[in-house]
Write an enzyme that holds these catalytic residues in place. Sequence first.
Site, PDB file in Angstrom:
ATOM      1  CG  ASP A 136      -1.880   1.158   1.289  1.00  0.00           C
ATOM      2  OD1 ASP A 136      -1.593   2.201   0.675  1.00  0.00           O
ATOM      3  OD2 ASP A 136      -2.927   1.039   1.975  1.00  0.00           O
ATOM      4  CE  LYS A 169      -7.684   8.470   2.563  1.00  0.00           C
ATOM      5  NZ  LYS A 169      -7.117   7.258   3.132  1.00  0.00           N
TER       6      LYS A 169
HETATM    7  C1  LIG Z   1      -7.520   5.983   3.248  1.00  0.00           C
HETATM    8  C2  LIG Z   1      -6.627   4.835   3.112  1.00  0.00           C
HETATM    9  C3  LIG Z   1      -7.088   3.615   2.593  1.00  0.00           C
HETATM   10  C4  LIG Z   1      -8.541   3.416   2.191  1.00  0.00           C
HETATM   11  O1  LIG Z   1      -8.910   4.224   1.113  1.00  0.00           O
HETATM   12  P1  LIG Z   1     -10.421   4.698   0.835  1.00  0.00           P
HETATM   13  O2  LIG Z   1     -10.288   5.429  -0.474  1.00  0.00           O
HETATM   14  O3  LIG Z   1     -10.836   5.564   1.971  1.00  0.00           O
HETATM   15  O4  LIG Z   1     -11.252   3.479   0.721  1.00  0.00           O
HETATM   16  C5  LIG Z   1      -6.189   2.581   2.470  1.00  0.00           C
HETATM   17  N1  LIG Z   1      -4.902   2.710   2.835  1.00  0.00           N
HETATM   18  C6  LIG Z   1      -4.422   3.852   3.341  1.00  0.00           C
HETATM   19  C7  LIG Z   1      -2.996   3.932   3.741  1.00  0.00           C
HETATM   20  C8  LIG Z   1      -5.249   4.958   3.496  1.00  0.00           C
HETATM   21  O5  LIG Z   1      -4.778   6.093   4.017  1.00  0.00           O
END
Ligand SMILES: *Cc1c(COP(=O)(O)O)cnc(C)c1O
Length: 393
Positions: A184, A209
Amino acid sequence: MDINKAKKGTASVWAGETDGFLMGAATVPIVNSVTYSYDDLDEWYDVALGKKPGHIYSRNSNPTVDVLEEKICILEKAEAATTFSTGMAAISNTLYTLLQSGDRVVSIKDSYGGTSKVFMEFLPPMNVAVTLCETGNHEEMEAEIAKGCKVVYIETPTNPTLKVVDLKRMIKAAKAVGATVVVDNTFATPINQNPLVLGADVVVHSATKFLDGHSDAMGGIACGKKDLIKKIHQYREINGATLHPMSAYMIIRGMKTLELRINRQNENAMKIAQFLHTHPKVENVFYPGLPSHKGHDFVKEQMSGFGGMMSFVLKGGYEKVKTFLPKLELAFRAAHLGSVSTLVGPPRTTSHVELTEAQRAKLGIPESLIRYSVGIENAEDLIADLEQGLNAI
Ligand SMILES: *Cc1c(COP(=O)(O)O)cnc(C)c1O
């Protein structure tokens, strides 16, 4: 020029958009059509079977969404990409594609809250064994990986204390047992870190984000090796967590300034971390760019910039947070991150609100921890804002 060889600022603007659009349009058209018509039945047949490029139905593919997938491929150095309605859809669909009954996954304790839920509540009933290691304890993780597993899932830096994982080292351990590595990369973004270049198989993003960057669209991405992405894409086609073309457009538009924004956020965050680090009312600052941060020695090789995310602990407990946060004028108090505007929130009331104080303490999350997602404002103004807030407590 070959866009694959372009620097990241150039790629942010041009990747996926070098071919020209309908009637010379200067920006990607938003193709809201659900379906696509064919007069020639042979052509229809070939497109439907994937033998010819084209679109059939927008749950499966869409011209606007294609542009975003191409853009992320070039920035992450991926062979292929597929997109999702949210980051969590990208993460859960990727895990459900790669893991079957009887498989084992090794990950860390500090992954994103939603991801943790998938590991602790959704995968075990599907007969997938889940082992979560202490984030940053590389010896423990190597030992767990060596026992054999199908997938190694890593997030670095992590929420909310910015712990870092040595990607090269964990990828080496995973390769030794034939495991697929998923990373991620939401916090770092492709501007600061490219896990695929280090040998990871799949990179996932919450495009909600930093990629979108303006708090106005949700989306998710999985990119990496062609054969794996194809499988993940096929799962998504049926599972149905498709990205809307309007959201794809917003994310494409946001990504044109990705390199500009991230470089600014890197610079701002470094200055703010140094300011907070020496402030008498601040007990601790978590920022991977500080030489005192655990893992800084390898992370300075792994990341080209340290990102816009940090957290810090106020002296004096949660009462001080209650006084301090409302004083900030240049920060949204909200459960979100990665936007042009600075966003702030205590994990106690946001990401870790469902835990007890004791559970938070066990995870190393003090009650007076504040997560600060640095925006693209001027560092001097943000520091002045933090200073007046700190003076008030
Ligand atoms: C926000 C976030 C997610 C999930 O994403 P959404 O678009 O809110 O479903 C996954 N991993 C990280 C590190 C995040 O900050």
